[in-house]
Design a protein around this motif. Structure first.
Motif, PDB file in Angstrom:
ATOM      1  N   ARG A  28     -17.566 109.348  78.557  1.00 42.24           N
ATOM      2  CA  ARG A  28     -18.360 108.905  79.709  1.00 42.24           C
ATOM      3  C   ARG A  28     -19.737 109.534  79.775  1.00 42.24           C
ATOM      4  O   ARG A  28     -20.615 109.009  80.463  1.00 42.24           O
ATOM      5  CB  ARG A  28     -17.587 109.206  81.000  1.00 42.24           C
ATOM      6  N   PRO A  31     -22.278 107.532  75.625  1.00 46.39           N
ATOM      7  CA  PRO A  31     -23.367 106.633  76.051  1.00 46.39           C
ATOM      8  C   PRO A  31     -24.750 107.099  75.611  1.00 46.39           C
ATOM      9  O   PRO A  31     -25.634 106.277  75.364  1.00 46.39           O
ATOM     10  CB  PRO A  31     -23.244 106.634  77.573  1.00 46.39           C
ATOM     11  N   LEU A  59     -13.834 116.499  85.113  1.00 46.19           N
ATOM     12  CA  LEU A  59     -13.571 115.705  83.918  1.00 46.19           C
ATOM     13  C   LEU A  59     -13.141 116.601  82.763  1.00 46.19           C
ATOM     14  O   LEU A  59     -13.709 117.673  82.550  1.00 46.19           O
ATOM     15  CB  LEU A  59     -14.813 114.904  83.510  1.00 46.19           C
ATOM     16  N   ALA A  68     -20.636 117.315  84.405  1.00 49.48           N
ATOM     17  CA  ALA A  68     -19.484 116.416  84.401  1.00 49.48           C
ATOM     18  C   ALA A  68     -18.176 117.202  84.407  1.00 49.48           C
ATOM     19  O   ALA A  68     -17.215 116.834  85.093  1.00 49.48           O
ATOM     20  CB  ALA A  68     -19.547 115.500  83.174  1.00 49.48           C
ATOM     21  N   PRO A 125     -12.717 112.721  78.590  1.00 53.26           N
ATOM     22  CA  PRO A 125     -13.541 111.910  79.508  1.00 53.26           C
ATOM     23  C   PRO A 125     -15.024 112.278  79.447  1.00 53.26           C
ATOM     24  O   PRO A 125     -15.887 111.401  79.556  1.00 53.26           O
ATOM     25  CB  PRO A 125     -12.939 112.215  80.884  1.00 53.26           C
TER      26      PRO A 125
END
Length: 544
Positions: free
Chosen positions: A201, A205, A193, A188, A197
């Motif tokens: 993200r 989660p 990112l 990521a 973030p």
């Protein structure tokens, strides 16, 4: 012409083979969570065992329903639809909607600071964040009343609830953070990112199951907690029910309040079921073997240290200071081994027996909820969870009624007391086991079967071994709950049986805080090794 026809036939055959191959792959992918027991007698056996536990869990609800039918609809309406119930419902909603989000936010922040940043002495902070589990919730309340006698009302209840229960959420989140594959975060970051973030993200989660499990556990505890809220004079359904039984001896009104409390629990379970969804959290393989890179806090290092220090002082410093003050005032005269020692031994025996049996009772449902989910299984799982929201006095009275009317030899025996413990702490056993089974790939079970193992043997050699740390954590959580359980023990314990919690409560009810201090200290001493076991198992699960 014939060659063209042959080519067409070959193409059709190849196309059909490709379709069959694709369909087989799709079935394999979609069946990633399906049980290797599908359609077997072993699955039926697991469903039967889970159904037996669920039926026993429904005993308190059946007791409430029987009383409801017995008193008549007019009495029910007059007892339920009144201002007092409305006030209790408002208090409960405010408490849940305020304390649970704050506890989640605090636990996530602490877990991320300790596991993913360059904060000094992360191992020490990790132990300190789990240690408050050794202090019973009502001892937290007593400690703060001793420091600030004017504490009462909603915000005092929220404050003490957060510092008493945040380890229930911190522990699974920290364990999950240790097991996350850092390569996913690196990927990521390589896409542009930034750190925040990536956290929101990618990392957050993956913490979903741990957060939801811990939040559900805390929410159920808040519904059923009694001692903590009595001391700060904050009325909930649990305090009102106990007050009806012990003060007014009005069992009908108390059972009507219990019915409303059960409805609150069902709403919580439905919300958890909706938010949890059907996502898969397991992976095949170990992922990246290197630990995740710790983020530099920079200028935020001092605020991070202040936060962890403040939480440690509030959750550990104040209770320890209060207990030491009681011990200093009482001296050596309050250490009577004929009472303190006897209560300590009996608490150990009951805690170990109840912890192991509760874990065994929860194991079939924990496996079914992950490996063989379905509508019927969801109903069985809800039966396992709802009973944890009931006050111990309701569970105890239902068992008293049944044993007196149907099984008189079991009245006030250890067997009845252990059954009550299993019912009260099934949610604790379920949370740890369910998360551990969910993180054990079902492909390992299939691989074991391909080597000639039976389905039962395959599950035992793969999933059960991988879930062993979760099983040990479940036993420790249940044992700690039994050590601190109060109302059911008071009503169901055989004559002459006194635990540390019941003796502490009886002395503090007489305003003899000095004589109660050794029992409180011994409760902490008894719970502390179990707390350390929880932390050690979570680190061992992550390979640390």
């Amino acid at each position: 012409m014939s060659k063209s026809v042959e080519n067409s036939e070959c193409q059709a055959i190849l196309l059909q083979d490709n379709r069959q191959t694709a369909q087989g792959a799709q079935r394999l992918i979609s069946g990633g969570r399906q049980s290797i027991f599908s359609g077997s007698t072993a699955l039926i056996g697991l469903l039967f065992m889970a159904s037996i536990v669920a039926l026993i869990s429904l005993v308190p609800l059946g007791f409430i329903a029987w009383v409801t039918v017995d008193v008549g609809w007019q009495t029910v309406v007059s007892l339920v639809f009144r201002a007092r119930v409305g006030d209790l419902l408002v208090n409960t909603v405010l408490l849940e909607s305020t304390a649970v989000p704050i506890t989640v936010a605090l636990a996530v922040a602490l877990a991320w600071l300790i596991e993913r940043t360059n904060i000094p002495l992360p191992n020490l902070w990790s132990w300190l964040m789990v240690t408050p589990l050794a202090v019973p919730a009502f001892v937290h309340s007593y400690a703060w009343i001793g420091v600030s006698p004017g504490m009462h009302g909603l915000w005092s209840a929220v404050f003490i609830s957060v510092i008493a229960y945040f380890p229930f959420i911190y522990l699974p989140i920290a364990a999950t953070l240790r097991r996350l594959d850092p390569a996913i975060e690196d990927a990521a970051a390589s896409l542009g990112l930034g750190p925040w973030p990536v956290f929101f993200r990618v990392v957050l989660p993956q913490l979903r199951l741990a957060i939801l499990g811990g939040a559900l556990l805390v929410a159920l505890h808040l519904l059923s907690e009694y001692g903590l809220f009595v001391m700060i004079r904050f009325d909930t359904f649990a305090t009102a029910i106990v007050d009806q039984f012990q003060s007014a001896y009005n069992s009908t009104a108390a059972n009507m309040l219990s019915g409303v409390l059960v409805l609150c629990c069902i709403l919580l379970l439905g919300l958890d079921n909706w938010v949890r969804g059907n996502e898969r959290y397991a992976r095949v393989g170990t992922g990246s073997i290197r630990p995740a890179q710790r983020q530099s806090l920079g200028l935020y290092l001092i605020p991070a240290l202040l936060l962890t220090t403040l939480v440690t002082i509030l959750s550990l410093g104040v209770p320890i200071f209060t207990l030491l003050r009681w011990l200093y005032i009482g001296g050596t005269d309050i250490w009577r081994m004929d009472t303190v020692g006897n209560a300590f031994i009996q608490s150990i025996l009951l805690a170990l027996a109840g912890g192991v049996l509760a874990m065994l009772a929860a194991a079939p449902m924990a496996w079914l909820s992950v490996r063989a989910p379905g509508r019927f299984q969801r109903i069985l799982e809800a039966c396992h969870y709802y009973v944890g929201s009931l006050p111990g006095v309701v569970v105890a009275l239902s068992l008293v009624t049944i044993t007196v009317r149907l099984f008189l030899p079991l009245y006030q025996t250890f067997a009845t007391l252990i059954i009550a413990y299993i019912l009260l702490f099934l949610p604790r056993a379920m949370v740890g086991l369910r998360a551990s089974v969910a993180q054990a790939p079902v492909e390992l079970e299939r691989a074991a079967m391909s080597l000639g193992k039976s389905p039962t043997r395959a599950v035992w050699l793969t999933t059960m071994r991988l879930a062993a740390p979760g099983a040990a954590a479940s036993i420790a959580l249940v044992a700690m709950g039994i050590t601190n359980e109060l109302t059911a023990t008071l009503m169901l314990a055989p004559n002459g049986v006194e635990t540390l919690a019941t003796k502490f409560w009886s002395l503090t009810s007489e305003i003899d805080y000095v004589a109660a201090a050794p029992h409180a200290v011994m409760m902490v001493v008894l719970s502390l090794p179990l707390t350390l076991l929880l932390q050690a198992q979570s680190k061992r699960t992550a390979g640390q």
